[in-house]
Design an enzyme around this catalytic site. Structure first.
Site, PDB file in Angstrom:
ATOM      1  N   ARG A 162      13.856  96.281  28.240  1.00 52.15           N
ATOM      2  CA  ARG A 162      15.274  96.622  28.170  1.00 52.15           C
ATOM      3  C   ARG A 162      16.052  95.742  29.153  1.00 52.15           C
ATOM      4  O   ARG A 162      15.526  95.351  30.203  1.00 52.15           O
ATOM      5  CB  ARG A 162      15.495  98.095  28.557  1.00 52.15           C
ATOM      6  CG  ARG A 162      15.183  99.059  27.443  1.00 52.15           C
ATOM      7  CD  ARG A 162      16.178  98.956  26.292  1.00 52.15           C
ATOM      8  NE  ARG A 162      15.879  99.853  25.186  1.00 52.15           N
ATOM      9  CZ  ARG A 162      15.198  99.522  24.087  1.00 52.15           C
ATOM     10  NH1 ARG A 162      14.723  98.302  23.932  1.00 52.15           N
ATOM     11  NH2 ARG A 162      15.005 100.400  23.123  1.00 52.15           N
ATOM     12  N   HIS A 204      17.517  90.641  20.655  1.00 57.24           N
ATOM     13  CA  HIS A 204      16.842  91.931  20.473  1.00 57.24           C
ATOM     14  C   HIS A 204      16.141  91.978  19.110  1.00 57.24           C
ATOM     15  O   HIS A 204      16.368  92.885  18.307  1.00 57.24           O
ATOM     16  CB  HIS A 204      17.827  93.097  20.626  1.00 57.24           C
ATOM     17  CG  HIS A 204      17.129  94.397  20.927  1.00 57.24           C
ATOM     18  ND1 HIS A 204      17.663  95.365  21.764  1.00 57.24           N
ATOM     19  CD2 HIS A 204      15.933  94.906  20.516  1.00 57.24           C
ATOM     20  CE1 HIS A 204      16.830  96.392  21.832  1.00 57.24           C
ATOM     21  NE2 HIS A 204      15.771  96.133  21.083  1.00 57.24           N
TER      22      HIS A 204
HETATM   23  P1  NDP Z   1       5.081 103.458  25.539  1.00 51.01           P
HETATM   24  O1  NDP Z   1       5.769 104.689  26.012  1.00 51.01           O
HETATM   25  O2  NDP Z   1       3.999 103.588  24.532  1.00 51.01           O
HETATM   26  O3  NDP Z   1       4.435 102.703  26.808  1.00 51.01           O
HETATM   27  C1  NDP Z   1       5.117 102.595  28.012  1.00 51.01           C
HETATM   28  C2  NDP Z   1       4.207 101.914  29.038  1.00 51.01           C
HETATM   29  O4  NDP Z   1       4.968 101.720  30.234  1.00 51.01           O
HETATM   30  C3  NDP Z   1       3.004 102.773  29.409  1.00 51.01           C
HETATM   31  O5  NDP Z   1       1.880 101.940  29.644  1.00 51.01           O
HETATM   32  C4  NDP Z   1       3.456 103.431  30.708  1.00 51.01           C
HETATM   33  O6  NDP Z   1       2.423 103.772  31.608  1.00 51.01           O
HETATM   34  C5  NDP Z   1       4.270 102.315  31.318  1.00 51.01           C
HETATM   35  N1  NDP Z   1       5.213 102.839  32.308  1.00 51.01           N
HETATM   36  C6  NDP Z   1       6.211 103.731  32.123  1.00 51.01           C
HETATM   37  N2  NDP Z   1       6.843 103.973  33.288  1.00 51.01           N
HETATM   38  C7  NDP Z   1       6.219 103.221  34.217  1.00 51.01           C
HETATM   39  C8  NDP Z   1       6.398 103.042  35.605  1.00 51.01           C
HETATM   40  N3  NDP Z   1       7.345 103.689  36.285  1.00 51.01           N
HETATM   41  N4  NDP Z   1       5.577 102.189  36.254  1.00 51.01           N
HETATM   42  C9  NDP Z   1       4.586 101.537  35.594  1.00 51.01           C
HETATM   43  N5  NDP Z   1       4.360 101.667  34.270  1.00 51.01           N
HETATM   44  C10 NDP Z   1       5.171 102.492  33.599  1.00 51.01           C
HETATM   45  O7  NDP Z   1       6.206 102.471  25.040  1.00 51.01           O
HETATM   46  P2  NDP Z   1       6.116 101.339  23.919  1.00 51.01           P
HETATM   47  O8  NDP Z   1       4.983 100.447  24.254  1.00 51.01           O
HETATM   48  O9  NDP Z   1       6.158 101.906  22.556  1.00 51.01           O
HETATM   49  O10 NDP Z   1       7.517 100.595  24.123  1.00 51.01           O
HETATM   50  C11 NDP Z   1       7.857 100.045  25.368  1.00 51.01           C
HETATM   51  C12 NDP Z   1       9.294  99.595  25.359  1.00 51.01           C
HETATM   52  O11 NDP Z   1       9.446  98.384  24.651  1.00 51.01           O
HETATM   53  C13 NDP Z   1      10.308 100.509  24.696  1.00 51.01           C
HETATM   54  O12 NDP Z   1      10.651 101.620  25.497  1.00 51.01           O
HETATM   55  C14 NDP Z   1      11.486  99.592  24.494  1.00 51.01           C
HETATM   56  O13 NDP Z   1      12.252  99.596  25.678  1.00 51.01           O
HETATM   57  C15 NDP Z   1      10.820  98.228  24.332  1.00 51.01           C
HETATM   58  N6  NDP Z   1      10.945  97.733  22.961  1.00 51.01           N
HETATM   59  C16 NDP Z   1      11.644  96.592  22.729  1.00 51.01           C
HETATM   60  C17 NDP Z   1      11.769  96.079  21.476  1.00 51.01           C
HETATM   61  C18 NDP Z   1      12.485  94.803  21.237  1.00 51.01           C
HETATM   62  O14 NDP Z   1      12.734  94.470  20.072  1.00 51.01           O
HETATM   63  N7  NDP Z   1      12.824  94.052  22.278  1.00 51.01           N
HETATM   64  C19 NDP Z   1      11.150  96.745  20.324  1.00 51.01           C
HETATM   65  C20 NDP Z   1      10.422  97.911  20.662  1.00 51.01           C
HETATM   66  C21 NDP Z   1      10.335  98.388  21.939  1.00 51.01           C
HETATM   67  P3  NDP Z   1       1.246 104.786  31.187  1.00 51.01           P
HETATM   68  O15 NDP Z   1       0.332 103.971  30.317  1.00 51.01           O
HETATM   69  O16 NDP Z   1       0.629 105.150  32.471  1.00 51.01           O
HETATM   70  O17 NDP Z   1       1.910 105.919  30.449  1.00 51.01           O
HETATM   71  C1  OXD Z   2      13.683  99.010  20.498  1.00 46.40           C
HETATM   72  C2  OXD Z   2      13.437  98.588  19.134  1.00 46.40           C
HETATM   73  O1  OXD Z   2      13.467 100.156  20.872  1.00 46.40           O
HETATM   74  O2  OXD Z   2      14.035  97.601  18.694  1.00 46.40           O
HETATM   75  O3  OXD Z   2      14.104  98.129  21.259  1.00 46.40           O
HETATM   76  O4  OXD Z   2      12.592  99.205  18.473  1.00 46.40           O
END
Ligand code: NDP
Ligand code: OXD
Length: 312
Positions: A227, A275
């Site tokens: 993000r 994005h």
């Molecule tokens: P998940 O919730 O599956 O995974 C999140 C990961 O981040 C987990 O490994 C979690 O740790 C870790 N995490 C969360 N908080 C912390 C912290 N404070 N310190 C260290 N690690 C942390 O999310 P997704 O993989 O599905 O998606 C991740 C993000 O990708 C989305 O929230 C979105 O912002 C972004 N995204 C962007 C897109 C784009 O087009 N640019 C498309 C899709 C998503 P733990 O394993 O311990 O739970």
């Molecule tokens: C996001 C997406 O969450 O594009 O960023 O899925």
């Protein structure tokens, strides 16, 4: 059962309806602004950036499905009904698209794609080498969840020595995993290309700032597909200007669309994408949403459920 959709605007509604007709023919799929929609009928909502205060107006709403993997665009609604579970978009298509994107980004940073494109645009013939190969470039993935873990595996399989960092320690063959704030500095110190796939939470806001950038080795680069709120862009630009950071690939921004006068559009060391890292087709998203709704209606826990206690 009525599913209300706000994703892609009114022009996308017919396409959503056609895809849901294939995979969930019993769902009555309606548009967000359908004047004939009775709010009492709505049981499920598939949304991206819903207008604040609208979801609470569906008194029988049982499940919210985010049209994207993040939920920050839903949580910003101050009237969001707190008892309604939220499912984050997932499925193999999202995972595969993100893995492709991080491979693209890592190689683009490794081979200075920005410079290649600028030379083409300027018809400028320049022979230039790069300091290291993929096998000599350590990639560190922040966030090892639904998207980050397969992304780390994909990078590892491309030959990058890959490490990862998450809240709780993960185990990934061939990928050294770090956990929590106490191991963050060590993780950064071993990272030549930092890939961000964290969710937006209070704990992760501005996590890539002057302090963390300074902990990366000289010449490191940053790929942000998490993000915009994770990265302090001014700190990144300053670190590039100081020669400590070699470049960045940014897919997400604090304000989207990125304003036309923003300096990163023309920055010679920053690649901007809009994005688009992981946008599965509407067909894939309809299938995922339909399977989540079906699981929920069977009384099962749907996949990719947002956890309010963790904030992601
Ligand atoms: P998940 O919730 O599956 O995974 C999140 C990961 O981040 C987990 O490994 C979690 O740790 C870790 N995490 C969360 N908080 C912390 C912290 N404070 N310190 C260290 N690690 C942390 O999310 P997704 O993989 O599905 O998606 C991740 C993000 O990708 C989305 O929230 C979105 O912002 C972004 N995204 C962007 C897109 C784009 O087009 N640019 C498309 C899709 C998503 P733990 O394993 O311990 O739970
Ligand atoms: C996001 C997406 O969450 O594009 O960023 O899925």
């Amino acid at each position: 059962m009525t599913l209300v959709v706000k994703s892609g605007g009114p022009a996308a509604l017919a396409e959503w309806q056609a895809h849901f007709a294939e995979c969930a023919p019993r769902l009555d799929v309606r548009g967000w602004d359908d004047p004939d929609l009775d709010p009492e009928d709505v049981r499920h909502a598939l949304v991206w950036d819903p207008d604040p205060g609208r979801l609470v107006g569906f008194p029988n709403l049982r499940l919210i499905i985010s049209s994207g993997a993040g939920v920050d665009h839903i949580l910003r609604d101050p009237y969001l009904p707190p008892h309604v579970p939220i499912v984050r978009m997932g499925g193999m298509a999202t995972v595969a698209h993100m893995a492709d994107f991080v491979r693209l980004g890592a190689f683009a940073l490794l081979r200075d794609m920005r410079r290649i494109m600028a030379n083409q645009q300027n018809r400028h013939w320049e022979e230039f080498g790069v300091p290291r190969s993929s096998a000599e470039t350590r990639v560190g993935v922040m966030g090892l969840g639904t998207l980050g873990l397969p992304a780390a595996v994909a990078l590892r399989d491309c030959g990058f020595p890959t490490i990862g960092w998450s809240r709780r320690r993960r185990t990934i063959p061939g990928v050294r995993c770090y956990e929590g704030p106490e191991e963050f500095a060590e993780f950064l110190a071993r990272t030549d290309i930092l890939v961000n796939l964290l969710p937006q939470t209070d704990a992760t806001r501005n996590i890539i700032d002057a302090t963390s950038l300074a902990l990366l080795p000289p010449g490191a680069a940053v790929l942000n597909a998490g993000r915009g709120s994770h990265l302090v862009i001014e700190d990144l630009i300053a670190a590039i200007g100081a020669g400590h950071i070699s470049g960045a690939f940014l897919d997400v921004f604090p304000v989207e669309p990125l304003p036309p006068d923003h300096p990163v559009w023309t920055h010679p060391r920053i690649v901007v994408s809009t994005h688009i890292a992981a946008i599965p087709s509407r067909r894939d998203r309809a299938r995922f949403a339909a399977s989540a709704i079906a699981a929920f209606e069977r009384g099962e826990t749907p996949p990719n459920l947002y956890d309010p206690a963790q904030g992601y």
